[in-house]
Scaffold this motif. Structure first.
Motif, PDB file in Angstrom:
ATOM      1  N   VAL A 104      15.044  88.884  49.942  1.00 21.25           N
ATOM      2  CA  VAL A 104      15.908  89.974  49.480  1.00 21.25           C
ATOM      3  C   VAL A 104      15.130  90.926  48.552  1.00 21.25           C
ATOM      4  CG1 VAL A 104      18.010  90.511  48.177  1.00 21.25           C
ATOM      5  CG2 VAL A 104      17.994  88.595  49.744  1.00 21.25           C
TER       6      VAL A 104
ATOM      7  N   SER B  75      24.226  82.963  44.428  1.00 23.52           N
ATOM      8  CA  SER B  75      24.045  83.088  45.877  1.00 23.52           C
ATOM      9  C   SER B  75      23.110  84.255  46.181  1.00 23.52           C
ATOM     10  CB  SER B  75      25.397  83.336  46.559  1.00 23.52           C
ATOM     11  OG  SER B  75      25.873  84.634  46.229  1.00 23.52           O
ATOM     12  N   VAL B  76      22.619  84.280  47.408  1.00 24.82           N
ATOM     13  CA  VAL B  76      21.758  85.377  47.860  1.00 24.82           C
ATOM     14  C   VAL B  76      22.537  86.694  47.804  1.00 24.82           C
ATOM     15  CG1 VAL B  76      20.513  86.319  49.855  1.00 24.82           C
ATOM     16  CG2 VAL B  76      20.301  83.915  49.291  1.00 24.82           C
ATOM     17  N   GLU B  77      23.830  86.651  48.148  1.00 24.50           N
ATOM     18  CA  GLU B  77      24.651  87.866  48.131  1.00 24.50           C
ATOM     19  C   GLU B  77      24.755  88.430  46.715  1.00 24.50           C
ATOM     20  OE1 GLU B  77      25.650  84.917  49.702  1.00 24.50           O
ATOM     21  OE2 GLU B  77      24.905  85.745  51.584  1.00 24.50           O
ATOM     22  N   ILE B  78      24.901  87.561  45.726  1.00 19.86           N
ATOM     23  CA  ILE B  78      24.967  88.014  44.325  1.00 19.86           C
ATOM     24  C   ILE B  78      23.627  88.613  43.908  1.00 19.86           C
ATOM     25  CG2 ILE B  78      25.190  87.250  41.922  1.00 19.86           C
ATOM     26  CD1 ILE B  78      27.343  85.235  42.941  1.00 19.86           C
TER      27      ILE B  78
ATOM     28  N   ARG C 135      21.452  90.064  45.837  1.00 18.53           N
ATOM     29  CA  ARG C 135      21.373  91.361  46.523  1.00 18.53           C
ATOM     30  C   ARG C 135      22.138  92.423  45.727  1.00 18.53           C
ATOM     31  NH1 ARG C 135      20.253  92.767  51.531  1.00 18.53           N
ATOM     32  NH2 ARG C 135      20.216  90.615  52.228  1.00 18.53           N
ATOM     33  N   LYS C 136      23.358  92.100  45.306  1.00 14.41           N
ATOM     34  CA  LYS C 136      24.181  93.046  44.551  1.00 14.41           C
ATOM     35  C   LYS C 136      23.527  93.350  43.189  1.00 14.41           C
ATOM     36  CE  LYS C 136      29.003  94.101  43.530  1.00 14.41           C
ATOM     37  NZ  LYS C 136      29.043  94.395  42.120  1.00 14.41           N
TER      38      LYS C 136
ATOM     39  N   GLY D 104      26.832  90.176  40.014  1.00 13.99           N
ATOM     40  CA  GLY D 104      26.337  91.347  40.720  1.00 13.99           C
ATOM     41  C   GLY D 104      26.251  92.579  39.831  1.00 13.99           C
TER      42      GLY D 104
ATOM     43  N   ASP E 193      14.536  82.504  49.865  1.00 13.60           N
ATOM     44  CA  ASP E 193      15.651  83.403  50.208  1.00 13.60           C
ATOM     45  C   ASP E 193      15.703  84.594  49.255  1.00 13.60           C
ATOM     46  OD1 ASP E 193      16.229  81.561  52.174  1.00 13.60           O
ATOM     47  OD2 ASP E 193      17.908  80.662  51.090  1.00 13.60           O
TER      48      ASP E 193
END
Length: 158
Positions: A130, A87-90, A92-93, A58, A126
């Motif tokens: 984002v 991951s999608v969260e990473i 995003r960050k 991130g 995905d």
């Protein structure tokens, strides 16, 4: 946000974004292409910075761009170790960190690949969602998403 089919190593911008690990070696995918086109100096600098700062997924760290037509390489850390799943969260960050760093440094143009969709294993659709959410409304930085195959772009335009 513009979307273009092309080779990111031939792009001309203030910043070219690399999909990076948090250790520095540039051994595959976009990272390897950047190292081959811009020179090993980029990787040497990346390894040194990673040893000094220990970036986490991130985070974004900055090196020179070697022989590329950019001022800097922004290394978006999509995984700690080479070839780990992301991951999608990473992602995003990473995108939020990229924008923050660009604004801190007064960057006007940035070219990005499809982060974490290679060895990171995150589905392109995905990641595209984002990208549209975070980068779609950016007005102060000229953002180009570049994909050599065009596979990612169809999800961005969809």
């Amino acid at each position: 946000m513009k979307v273009v089919i092309g080779d990111i190593t031939k792009a001309e911008a203030d910043v070219i974004v690399n999909a990076a690990n948090g250790l520095g070696p540039m051994g595959g995918g976009v990272a390897l292409a950047i190292k081959k086109a811009g020179g090993k100096v980029i990787e040497d600098e990346a390894i040194r910075i990673c040893k000094e700062t220990d970036p986490r997924p991130g985070d974004v760290y900055v090196t020179t761009a070697g022989g590329l037509r950019a001022k800097y390489i922004f290394h978006a850390v999509t995984m700690k170790r080479p070839a780990e799943p992301s991951s999608v969260e990473i992602v995003r960050k990473c995108l939020q960190s990229l924008l923050e760093k660009a604004r801190q440094m007064g960057i006007k143009s940035m070219v990005l690949p499809a982060l974490a969709t290679g060895v990171g294993g995150v589905p392109k659709k995905d990641v595209a969602r984002v990208y549209r959410e975070i980068l779609g409304e950016v007005k102060d930085i000229d953002i180009t998403v570049m994909d050599i195959s065009g596979d990612f772009i169809k999800y961005l335009e969809g």
